[in-house]
Design an enzyme around this catalytic site. Structure first.
Site, PDB file in Angstrom:
ATOM      1  N   LYS A  31      -5.613 -11.095  47.207  1.00 52.92           N
ATOM      2  CA  LYS A  31      -6.514 -10.341  46.761  1.00 52.92           C
ATOM      3  C   LYS A  31      -5.105  -9.807  45.973  1.00 52.92           C
ATOM      4  CE  LYS A  31      -3.732  -7.883  50.618  1.00 52.92           C
ATOM      5  NZ  LYS A  31      -2.926  -6.850  49.829  1.00 52.92           N
ATOM      6  N   THR A  32      -3.909  -9.496  46.049  1.00 50.64           N
ATOM      7  CA  THR A  32      -2.881  -8.844  44.779  1.00 50.64           C
ATOM      8  C   THR A  32      -2.774  -9.246  43.432  1.00 50.64           C
ATOM      9  OG1 THR A  32      -1.557  -8.336  46.596  1.00 50.64           O
ATOM     10  CG2 THR A  32      -0.719  -8.157  43.882  1.00 50.64           C
ATOM     11  N   ASP A 217      -5.477  -0.351  48.804  1.00 44.67           N
ATOM     12  CA  ASP A 217      -5.118  -1.842  48.917  1.00 44.67           C
ATOM     13  C   ASP A 217      -4.588  -1.587  50.295  1.00 44.67           C
ATOM     14  OD1 ASP A 217      -4.403  -4.220  49.505  1.00 44.67           O
ATOM     15  OD2 ASP A 217      -2.111  -4.345  48.893  1.00 44.67           O
ATOM     16  N   GLU A 218      -4.596  -2.789  51.318  1.00 45.83           N
ATOM     17  CA  GLU A 218      -4.707  -2.940  52.397  1.00 45.83           C
ATOM     18  C   GLU A 218      -5.865  -1.268  53.101  1.00 45.83           C
ATOM     19  OE1 GLU A 218      -3.548  -4.952  54.093  1.00 45.83           O
ATOM     20  OE2 GLU A 218      -1.323  -5.792  52.528  1.00 45.83           O
ATOM     21  N   GLN A 248      -6.299  -8.487  60.240  1.00 46.96           N
ATOM     22  CA  GLN A 248      -5.521  -7.588  59.840  1.00 46.96           C
ATOM     23  C   GLN A 248      -4.637  -6.435  60.086  1.00 46.96           C
ATOM     24  OE1 GLN A 248      -2.825 -10.208  56.929  1.00 46.96           O
ATOM     25  NE2 GLN A 248      -4.952 -10.495  56.367  1.00 46.96           N
ATOM     26  N   ARG A 587       0.327 -16.686  58.568  1.00 46.96           N
ATOM     27  CA  ARG A 587       1.596 -16.774  58.409  1.00 46.96           C
ATOM     28  C   ARG A 587       2.247 -18.057  57.596  1.00 46.96           C
ATOM     29  NH1 ARG A 587       1.085 -13.106  56.784  1.00 46.96           N
ATOM     30  NH2 ARG A 587      -1.160 -12.994  57.225  1.00 46.96           N
TER      31      ARG A 587
END
Length: 698
Positions: A31-32, A217-218, A248, A587
């Site tokens: 995503k970044t 973002d987020e 998340q 993770r």
């Protein structure tokens, strides 16, 4: 601009710039990279002025990473962008419009400690007892109100109980005091810009004209205030891109509302939604497990993570006998990995609560494995644990000035620095310990508490003594009244300390405070590896978000632990726990271990826990389990039930006895459950449990 490195969905997200866009980006889906490429594309290919782009994220670290990535794509033009956190952006708006809001230019930003000081002062002026109305709890309540956009006047309508009415009054006085002192707190950095925009539409329009493209973002972590600020700014141009993953969203305790991301399409009827489902981090086995767990949540956007990395190894599932066996399994597997040239820094051990780190730390110390506790403090270095140990040391040896100075005013009991300074001088002059120099005032009340604890300590087990210390010292009551997430964690750690005493008692049948303090002083020093970057990471699942490791162990996969016992009654909270589990699973890049225990001594109580529902939600075909074989192997050597006799042994003073560790000795004192025995040098007199199997009559 070259977009060849992007997959089709990422490319679609970069190229779409005609209105509201929601990018649902699964874990490890890049995503970044998508967000930074989109910003670079707007500037390079669409000739958008970099000054008219606003990119907001949640942490300074994430903002810096975003700036660096954009700089590597377009060079110096990146410096003209506004890339910041919500609070930094709020501060910028405040500075630029300070006069309109009625503040002087030299306004002060108070941190949470300053805010707490103000609340304490208000309570004092109101003659309200801070022991009943905890200042920290009130400060957190005020902060929660501000983040939910509730003013003192609005809160007055909700204030039904006496407590809420006190909070309302303090909130009002707090607000007035800040304004009078030309100060703002951290929450005001979001609240005041919204007030500014709502009361001054012309100023709002100016910023809407300036920031034609807004990227967040987020987005799943936004609270009410952040949501409103974003909505106001994007209302005119509607060129808003929000990136996030509802699966998340794990910070509801901080006020984050995952429904903001679910409601995006309602807020912007013409919104386009793009799913980034290709994962570049994990194997398909790990992703299948994550998908199978999260699909049980009702409140979610449908997405299915996939990867072209291949199937990979099966997930290892190990059901240990108890928490010690669980930790030994983790240590055993880590040593196997290291023998195969894995570096320690590529390994993470995740748990739901901080208190679970204790047994893992002890086992790693025994095996000389280098580790670090991320986002927290080593168990024995935590403030509340050090305070408790200081009380125990003082009970054992009242001449211990270091321990006395640590706890004489912990929790706060009105003994100030001046009093302590005078006591120290008096002790020096008289050639005594500070404890012996105490003869009056509030410090004498403290001395009486220690004397009483000394007295009762002779007839209590160590575990019972811990309970007495926590109650008599006021530590437990102080943390309970604080009623914050932090105080809850501290209480859990103090309760977990009782597992250490219980284990010590069961192992030796011994309740000597002296021997116990000696033992923990040997395992509580963990300085050896602090400067080594190549260490195993131990952390809670909340702390691991955004990170990735080749090898991941998730321990404590039991009902009541993960999912946490506090969540079992509410479906919405179970869904948050499931999102946490999804974060934990995703993770892992190559190798995932899910571990739990049949029985566990946590907070001093042995409990038999059922397997976490999240294990049951994973298809058995994805799991490789040697549970039966390993548990059977460990059961006989670990079962603590065999350590005590069921029948009572009748000991008399003068009896000769034999102890497996200390040898032959003579009974010198007998109580209901305990017996004191004089052993030969160097052991001396030991207080033991009568029915422990290590002790027998000769």
């Amino acid at each position: 601009m070259n977009l060849e490195e992007l997959n089709d969905k990422q490319k679609e997200a970069v190229l779409y710039n005609e209105g509201p866009l929601l990018i649902i980006a699964g874990a490890g889906a890049g995503k970044t990279k998508t967000l930074t490429t989109k910003i670079a594309y707007l500037i390079e290919e669409k000739d958008v002025n970099p000054y008219s782009i606003l990119a907001i994220t949640f942490t300074n670290k994430a903002a810096k990473e975003m700036k660096d990535r954009i700089y590597s794509l377009i060079g110096n033009e990146a410096k003209k962008l506004t890339v910041s956190t919500f609070h930094s952006f709020g501060l910028k708006l405040l500075r630029e419009n300070v006069g309109v809001l009625g503040y002087d230019k030299n306004f002060v930003i108070m941190d949470s400690d300053d805010s707490l000081t103000v609340v304490k002062k208000i309570l004092k002026d109101m003659n309200i007892d801070p022991k009943i109305y905890n200042p920290k709890a009130i400060r957190n309540k005020i902060s929660g109100c501000k983040n939910e956009m509730i003013t003192p006047a609005m809160y007055e309508r909700y204030a039904a109980s006496d407590y809420e009415q006190v909070v309302q009054e303090v909130y009002e006085k707090y607000d007035n005091k800040l304004r009078k002192n030309n100060s703002v707190d951290f929450d005001d950095l979001l609240l005041l810009p919204i007030k500014l925009f709502k009361e001054h539409p012309d100023i709002l329009e100016r910023y809407q004209e300036l920031y034609k493209y807004i990227l967040i973002d987020e987005y799943q972590d936004t609270n009410e205030a952040q949501y409103i600020l974003t909505k106001l700014l994007s209302e005119k141009n509607r060129n808003i891109t929000c990136v996030g993953d509802d699966s998340q969203s794990i910070y509801s305790f901080r006020g984050a509302n995952y429904k903001n991301i679910l409601n995006f399409e309602k807020d912007y009827k013409d919104a386009k939604t793009i799913l980034l489902e290709e994962n570049y981090r994990s194997t398909s086995t790990i992703l299948d497990a994550a998908n199978q767990v999260i699909k049980n949540n009702k409140m979610r956007k449908d997405k299915n993570l996939w990867t072209s990395r291949g199937v990979g190894e099966k997930i290892k599932y190990y059901r240990a006998y108890n928490e010690r066996d669980e930790a030994q399994y983790v240590v055993r597997k880590i040593k196997e990995l290291v023998r195969r040239n894995t570096e320690y820094k590529d390994i993470a051990v995740l748990y739901r609560t901080n208190a679970q780190s204790r047994v893992l730390e002890e086992e790693m110390l025994k095996e000389n494995l280098p580790y670090k506790v991320v986002g927290s403090v080593y168990f024995y270095s935590r403030k509340e644990i050090k305070d408790l140990i200081a009380y125990l040391r003082l009970i054992h040896n009242s001449k211990d000035n270091v321990s006395l100075l640590r706890v004489i005013n912990t929790p706060k009991r009105g003994i100030g620095l001046k009093t302590i300074d005078n006591l120290t001088k008096k002790a020096d002059a008289e050639g005594t310990s500070i404890y012996e120099a105490i003869s009056s005032g509030k410090e004498l009340e403290f001395k009486k508490i220690i004397e009483k604890l000394k007295e009762v300590s002779n007839d209590l087990t160590l575990t019972e003594l811990i309970d007495k210390v926590l109650d008599a010292s006021g530590m437990k009551k102080d943390l309970e009244s604080e009623d914050t997430l932090e105080s809850e964690i501290r209480l859990e750690n103090l309760e977990e300390f009782k597992s250490i005493t219980k284990s010590f008692e069961e192992r030796e049948g011994l309740i000597s405070l002296e021997d116990f303090l000696l033992e923990i002083s040997l395992i509580s020093d963990v300085e050896d590896y602090k400067d080594d970057p190549n260490r195993i990471s131990l952390m809670t699942v909340h702390s691991v978000k955004g990170l990735e490791f080749n090898h991941v162990f998730v321990v404590g996969m039991e009902e009541g632990i993960f999912p946490h016992m506090n969540s079992l009654m509410e479906n919405s909270e179970i869904e948050e726990e499931r999102r946490l589990c999804y974060v934990a699973i995703t993770r892992a890049k190559d190798d995932l271990h899910l571990v739990n225990a049949r029985r566990r001594t946590l907070f001093g109580n042995e409990q038999i826990n059922t397997v976490s529902r999240f294990i049951g939600e994973i298809n058995k075909d994805l799991l490789e389990s040697n549970v039966e074989e390993e548990v059977k192997k460990n059961e006989p050597k670990i079962d603590t039930g065999d350590m005590f006799r069921e029948e009572e042994v009748d000991y008399q003073v003068g009896d000769t006895v034999y102890h497996e560790t200390f040898g032959t000795g003579k009974v010198v004192e007998v109580t209901n459950t305990l017996v004191s025995v004089a052993f030969k040098h160097p052991h001396g007199i030991k207080k033991l449990m009568k029915n422990h199997k290590k002790l027998s009559k000769v």
